[in-house]
Design a protein around this motif. Sequence first.
Motif, PDB file in Angstrom:
ATOM      1  N   THR A 204       0.854  -1.192   0.000  1.00 38.91           N
ATOM      2  CA  THR A 204       0.000   0.000   0.000  1.00 38.91           C
ATOM      3  C   THR A 204       0.888   1.240   0.000  1.00 38.91           C
ATOM      4  O   THR A 204       1.925   1.260   0.670  1.00 38.91           O
ATOM      5  CB  THR A 204      -0.904   0.040   1.251  1.00 38.91           C
ATOM      6  N   VAL A 205       0.479   2.259  -0.735  1.00 42.94           N
ATOM      7  CA  VAL A 205       1.222   3.529  -0.763  1.00 42.94           C
ATOM      8  C   VAL A 205       0.376   4.617  -0.128  1.00 42.94           C
ATOM      9  O   VAL A 205      -0.785   4.818  -0.502  1.00 42.94           O
ATOM     10  CB  VAL A 205       1.585   3.929  -2.214  1.00 42.94           C
ATOM     11  N   THR A 214      -3.126  10.579   0.980  1.00 39.75           N
ATOM     12  CA  THR A 214      -3.930   9.895  -0.036  1.00 39.75           C
ATOM     13  C   THR A 214      -3.472   8.446  -0.118  1.00 39.75           C
ATOM     14  O   THR A 214      -2.267   8.175  -0.209  1.00 39.75           O
ATOM     15  CB  THR A 214      -3.761  10.559  -1.418  1.00 39.75           C
ATOM     16  N   VAL A 215      -4.410   7.506  -0.074  1.00 40.90           N
ATOM     17  CA  VAL A 215      -4.086   6.081  -0.037  1.00 40.90           C
ATOM     18  C   VAL A 215      -4.246   5.462  -1.427  1.00 40.90           C
ATOM     19  O   VAL A 215      -5.252   5.674  -2.098  1.00 40.90           O
ATOM     20  CB  VAL A 215      -4.981   5.327   0.975  1.00 40.90           C
ATOM     21  N   TYR A 216      -3.217   4.707  -1.851  1.00 40.76           N
ATOM     22  CA  TYR A 216      -3.252   3.963  -3.112  1.00 40.76           C
ATOM     23  C   TYR A 216      -3.095   2.485  -2.779  1.00 40.76           C
ATOM     24  O   TYR A 216      -2.092   2.078  -2.190  1.00 40.76           O
ATOM     25  CB  TYR A 216      -2.127   4.409  -4.053  1.00 40.76           C
ATOM     26  N   GLY A 217      -4.051   1.676  -3.151  1.00 35.21           N
ATOM     27  CA  GLY A 217      -4.057   0.262  -2.762  1.00 35.21           C
ATOM     28  C   GLY A 217      -3.218  -0.610  -3.660  1.00 35.21           C
ATOM     29  O   GLY A 217      -3.746  -1.476  -4.372  1.00 35.21           O
ATOM     30  N   GLY A 218      -1.927  -0.409  -3.648  1.00 38.16           N
ATOM     31  CA  GLY A 218      -1.018  -1.212  -4.465  1.00 38.16           C
ATOM     32  C   GLY A 218       0.415  -0.799  -4.191  1.00 38.16           C
ATOM     33  O   GLY A 218       0.666   0.090  -3.369  1.00 38.16           O
ATOM     34  N   ASN A 219       1.372  -1.430  -4.895  1.00 37.40           N
ATOM     35  CA  ASN A 219       2.777  -1.082  -4.675  1.00 37.40           C
ATOM     36  C   ASN A 219       3.149   0.191  -5.434  1.00 37.40           C
ATOM     37  O   ASN A 219       2.281   0.877  -5.997  1.00 37.40           O
ATOM     38  CB  ASN A 219       3.691  -2.253  -5.057  1.00 37.40           C
ATOM     39  N   PHE A 222       2.071   0.461  -9.145  1.00 36.09           N
ATOM     40  CA  PHE A 222       0.640   0.748  -9.254  1.00 36.09           C
ATOM     41  C   PHE A 222       0.385   2.230  -8.993  1.00 36.09           C
ATOM     42  O   PHE A 222      -0.371   2.888  -9.730  1.00 36.09           O
ATOM     43  CB  PHE A 222      -0.148  -0.104  -8.257  1.00 36.09           C
ATOM     44  N   TYR A 223       1.017   2.758  -7.955  1.00 34.75           N
ATOM     45  CA  TYR A 223       0.894   4.190  -7.635  1.00 34.75           C
ATOM     46  C   TYR A 223       1.340   5.042  -8.816  1.00 34.75           C
ATOM     47  O   TYR A 223       0.658   6.009  -9.195  1.00 34.75           O
ATOM     48  CB  TYR A 223       1.733   4.493  -6.386  1.00 34.75           C
ATOM     49  N   ALA A 224       2.496   4.681  -9.406  1.00 36.76           N
ATOM     50  CA  ALA A 224       3.029   5.467 -10.529  1.00 36.76           C
ATOM     51  C   ALA A 224       2.062   5.445 -11.716  1.00 36.76           C
ATOM     52  O   ALA A 224       1.879   6.465 -12.399  1.00 36.76           O
ATOM     53  CB  ALA A 224       4.395   4.919 -10.940  1.00 36.76           C
ATOM     54  N   ILE A 229      -1.957   8.309 -15.039  1.00 37.19           N
ATOM     55  CA  ILE A 229      -3.323   8.496 -15.559  1.00 37.19           C
ATOM     56  C   ILE A 229      -3.843   9.881 -15.173  1.00 37.19           C
ATOM     57  O   ILE A 229      -4.420  10.607 -15.999  1.00 37.19           O
ATOM     58  CB  ILE A 229      -4.261   7.396 -15.014  1.00 37.19           C
ATOM     59  N   ALA A 230      -3.616  10.257 -13.894  1.00 34.82           N
ATOM     60  CA  ALA A 230      -4.065  11.574 -13.428  1.00 34.82           C
ATOM     61  C   ALA A 230      -3.330  12.691 -14.163  1.00 34.82           C
ATOM     62  O   ALA A 230      -3.916  13.720 -14.505  1.00 34.82           O
ATOM     63  CB  ALA A 230      -3.829  11.686 -11.921  1.00 34.82           C
ATOM     64  N   SER A 231      -2.020  12.481 -14.414  1.00 36.13           N
ATOM     65  CA  SER A 231      -1.218  13.486 -15.119  1.00 36.13           C
ATOM     66  C   SER A 231      -1.687  13.653 -16.559  1.00 36.13           C
ATOM     67  O   SER A 231      -1.793  14.771 -17.071  1.00 36.13           O
ATOM     68  CB  SER A 231       0.255  13.078 -15.091  1.00 36.13           C
ATOM     69  N   ASP A 232      -1.986  12.519 -17.221  1.00 36.96           N
ATOM     70  CA  ASP A 232      -2.492  12.586 -18.608  1.00 36.96           C
ATOM     71  C   ASP A 232      -3.822  13.340 -18.648  1.00 36.96           C
ATOM     72  O   ASP A 232      -4.056  14.154 -19.562  1.00 36.96           O
ATOM     73  CB  ASP A 232      -2.679  11.180 -19.172  1.00 36.96           C
TER      74      ASP A 232
END
Length: 529
Positions: A204-205, A214-219, A222-224, A229-232
Amino acid sequence: MLLLQGVAYTHPNKDLLFSDIQLTVNRQDKIALIGNNGAGKSTLLRIMAGELAPGSGLIKADITPYYVPQLFGQFNGYTVAQALRVADKIQALKEILEGHVTDANMTLLDDDWGIEERCQEAFVHWQLEGVALTQPVSALSGGQKTKVFLAGILIHRPEMVLLDEPSNHLDAASREILYNYIQFTTNTLVVVSHDRTLLNLLTTVYELSKRGVTVYGGNYDFYAEQKLIASDALNQDLKSKEKALRKAKETEREAAERQQKLDARGKKKQEKAGLPTISMNTFRNNAEKSTARMKGVHAEKVDTIWQELNQLRKELPDMDKMKMGFDNSSLHKGKILVTAKEINFGYNDALLWQQPLSFQITSGDRIAIKGRNGAGKTTLIRMILGELQPGAGTLERAAVRSIYIDQDYSLINNQLSVYEQAQQYNSGALQEHEIKTRLNRFLFTKEYWDKPCSALSGGEKMRLMLCVLTIGNQAPDMIIFDEPTNNLDIQNIEILTAAVNEYEGTLLVISHDAYFLKEIGVEEEICLI
């Protein structure tokens, strides 16, 4: 297991670092805590460890975490046993075994009869041969200090471990031990790190920023991906908003031109009709009010879009705002720069390497120099640069422009201001405004120009170093990096990666960061044994 509610922290100078942190750590979670330099990751970790009190908010914990700090200077007056908080227990055991079976000694030992054996086993596991519990911490290298505190995990057997940049100063072999621990442990982990190989072992990141956690459910990978996607999406919004702004300005101009024509046509009609002056003035005033009203509507629309566009630009990652613009090396690819045949170097009549080194470096190569801590990597660099001659064998060097960049960016003069430092590299006689334009490209805006270089963070010094390389009349033929990612956060590592990938000259890199080496396209190695 650990709960933070509404936690805030303010620096002693009253600057707010973060506020309203909501964070939950459950049993056997493996959490990466990431964020830009200055976001407060280490401070938040110290609050979680109970070493620092928050300015406000609530902390609930049902266990005491074991904490491995990033910096160890505060322990330099301690022995290894004192730093690991086992000195009293070991002394009590020693006195009991010598016959001093007192209540005080029994209380200190707390039935932990295996403490010495665990210390020995932990030191063997972390390859700390030759390090004694009675040894002063100040006598240890940076890597040994880190491994001593990592050994404390096996000694104290905590349920929860907090790690702050644990792979700093570790060589490749020690990193592998750390990676294995992180991958297979059942401990609850919260780790602050810029080591992306390590981060990919966590499940988890948690990203710390001014907006909170902000929580990202992956390594990390996955976070990158999610950030990309958000940057695009953000870049698409920017393009759309820029198009809307151009359209709004065009509409504003066309409407103004159309209104001018209508006003001129109306005035001619009024003059032909021979209307009284008072009527003419009324018509003119009405026309001016109508024009002003129309201008106001269009101006308000343009201003609204402009503000929305500026807000979107502020949300751009720093790397997307930067412009590199490196000049290329003048050397053609494949030109032989260095040829080493059976070279070695002696200290006190003892040769440094078990196997002499033979290699060739040609223009455009990207080579990693690898070896354990103390293997002589910096010595080899000094030979390649011509600062040392080999004690055995031959080393031939072509005349090339080389630059050596260590992990502290010591080519930056701390006595100079940011602008003065840039000016020192101005071999091409750029005008003042051109230098300041280059500084702006690397995010050194007006408020930075008079700032002393001594006040810059590691990431800022790295950016300034890249900037001055673009100010020079021509890029160096060879750049040598010595552990370039050690003092950088992930964002600045990505900036460095982008810059290095734009550089077309020869690159030598000393680094234990396998992820970074892969990202910059290093495919060759010189291994020191």
